[in-house]
Design a protein around this motif. Structure first.
Motif, PDB file in Angstrom:
ATOM      1  N   ARG A  90       0.892  -1.260  -0.041  1.00 16.06           N
ATOM      2  CA  ARG A  90       0.000   0.076   0.073  1.00 16.06           C
ATOM      3  C   ARG A  90       0.805   1.238   0.044  1.00 16.06           C
ATOM      4  O   ARG A  90       0.292   2.292  -0.582  1.00 16.06           O
ATOM      5  CB  ARG A  90      -0.759  -0.002   1.214  1.00 16.06           C
ATOM      6  CG  ARG A  90      -1.830  -1.125   1.199  1.00 16.06           C
ATOM      7  CD  ARG A  90      -2.935  -0.868   2.425  1.00 16.06           C
ATOM      8  NE  ARG A  90      -3.566  -1.982   2.236  1.00 16.06           N
ATOM      9  CZ  ARG A  90      -4.694  -2.404   1.535  1.00 16.06           C
ATOM     10  NH1 ARG A  90      -5.119  -1.444   0.759  1.00 16.06           N
ATOM     11  NH2 ARG A  90      -5.627  -3.264   1.707  1.00 16.06           N
TER      12      ARG A  90
ATOM     13  N   ASP B 287       2.794   0.937  -3.613  1.00 16.88           N
ATOM     14  CA  ASP B 287       1.880   0.700  -4.859  1.00 16.88           C
ATOM     15  C   ASP B 287       2.316  -0.456  -5.471  1.00 16.88           C
ATOM     16  O   ASP B 287       2.449  -0.719  -6.684  1.00 16.88           O
ATOM     17  CB  ASP B 287       1.843   1.921  -5.580  1.00 16.88           C
ATOM     18  CG  ASP B 287       0.341   1.842  -6.539  1.00 16.88           C
ATOM     19  OD1 ASP B 287      -0.434   1.166  -6.146  1.00 16.88           O
ATOM     20  OD2 ASP B 287       0.649   2.326  -7.736  1.00 16.88           O
TER      21      ASP B 287
ATOM     22  N   GLN C 174      -5.521  -5.424  -4.343  1.00 18.79           N
ATOM     23  CA  GLN C 174      -5.442  -4.333  -3.616  1.00 18.79           C
ATOM     24  C   GLN C 174      -6.759  -3.762  -2.817  1.00 18.79           C
ATOM     25  O   GLN C 174      -6.684  -3.135  -1.892  1.00 18.79           O
ATOM     26  CB  GLN C 174      -4.900  -3.156  -4.420  1.00 18.79           C
ATOM     27  CG  GLN C 174      -5.586  -2.518  -5.393  1.00 18.79           C
ATOM     28  CD  GLN C 174      -5.126  -1.548  -6.386  1.00 18.79           C
ATOM     29  OE1 GLN C 174      -4.076  -1.833  -6.991  1.00 18.79           O
ATOM     30  NE2 GLN C 174      -5.743  -0.455  -6.424  1.00 18.79           N
TER      31      GLN C 174
END
Length: 261
Positions: free
Chosen positions: A150, A153, A159
């Motif tokens: 997170r 990325d 996600q």
């Protein structure tokens, strides 16, 4: 997260399950669920979502379904059981107290209202019916890897998943008068992306179960719906025999029943 994005997230999890790490999780969960469901008896069982995991493979119940959002027919060509199409996971198309077993493979992590899904599951389960929930453990190496993703990325798992710890799941179940019966953790290998490295860490399965059992990447928890004021009653012949032994002729009881009929 709206319903459409939730459905897409679960679809992305289905695609992830085709990866080496996903196959590792899928194989462990199917083996665990096969053992659990084989000992649960009844007539009606359903799996909600994620057809990539065959959660009812070990079930002996005569009527089993896959309950899922409507997708292109090609996605269900290899489905192991009939499809019951729904618009959203928060509304199940079953009568109250009609299902013996519901299996939720990672659904709660990808829906907008996980509490509502659990409430619906409690509604459709018969008294003493059972639910089995699969989830990713946020307090594991995989959970830590996802948290780092997170920030950078660079995600290891889909996600959009909101991974829920087992203690929190148990609290939700308790609020719905559902008693936890059993649970287990699995998949102790580090978050490797290749089959080669996952195989190299295969020794960690036995070590993890013995030395750090709550740090498995995934968990499976089983719970039973309890109904207050309900008690199981034994077969009628036992009561009749007990009264007969106390001096009440069994034949008189039979005649009285016949007269009232």
């Amino acid at each position: 997260m709206d319903n459409i994005s939730s459905e897409k997230s679960i679809i992305s999890l289905g695609a992830w399950l085709q990866s080496p790490a996903g196959s590792y999780v899928r194989n462990w969960e199917q083996a665990c669920l096969e053992k659990l469901t084989a000992d649960i008896f009844g007539f009606h069982a359903t799996q909600i979502g994620l057809p990539e995991i065959e959660t009812l493979r070990g079930s002996r119940m005569p009527h089993t379904w896959l309950t899922d959002v409507q997708l292109p027919a090609a996605d269900y060509d290899n489905a192991a059981r009939p499809l019951v199409a729904i618009q959203e996971f928060e509304e199940l198309p079953y009568a109250s107290a009609s299902i013996d077993l519901v299996v939720l493979p990672h659904v709660l992590e990808f829906v907008a209202e996980p509490h509502q899904v659990l409430r619906e599951v409690e509604r459709v389960l018969i008294p003493e019916g059972q639910v089995i929930i699969c989830g990713f453990n946020p307090w594991s190496l995989w959970g830590a890897r996802q948290m780092l993703g997170r920030v950078s990325d660079d995600y290891f798992l889909p996600q959009d998943g909101d991974f829920i710890g087992l203690p929190r799941i148990k609290d939700w179940l308790k609020l719905l008068n559902m008693e936890t019966a059993s649970g287990c953790f699995g998949c102790y290998a580090p978050p490797c992306e290749t089959e080669k490295w996952l195989n190299r860490f295969a020794f960690m399965e036995n070590a993890g179960e013995r030395w750090w059992p709550v740090l498995g990447a995934v968990y499976v928890v089983q719970a039973i719906k309890r109904v207050k004021g309900m008690r199981l009653i034994g077969p009628a012949w036992k009561t009749r025999t007990a009264k007969a032994r106390q001096g009440v002729p069994a034949t008189n009881k039979i005649h009285k029943q016949g007269g009232n009929g």
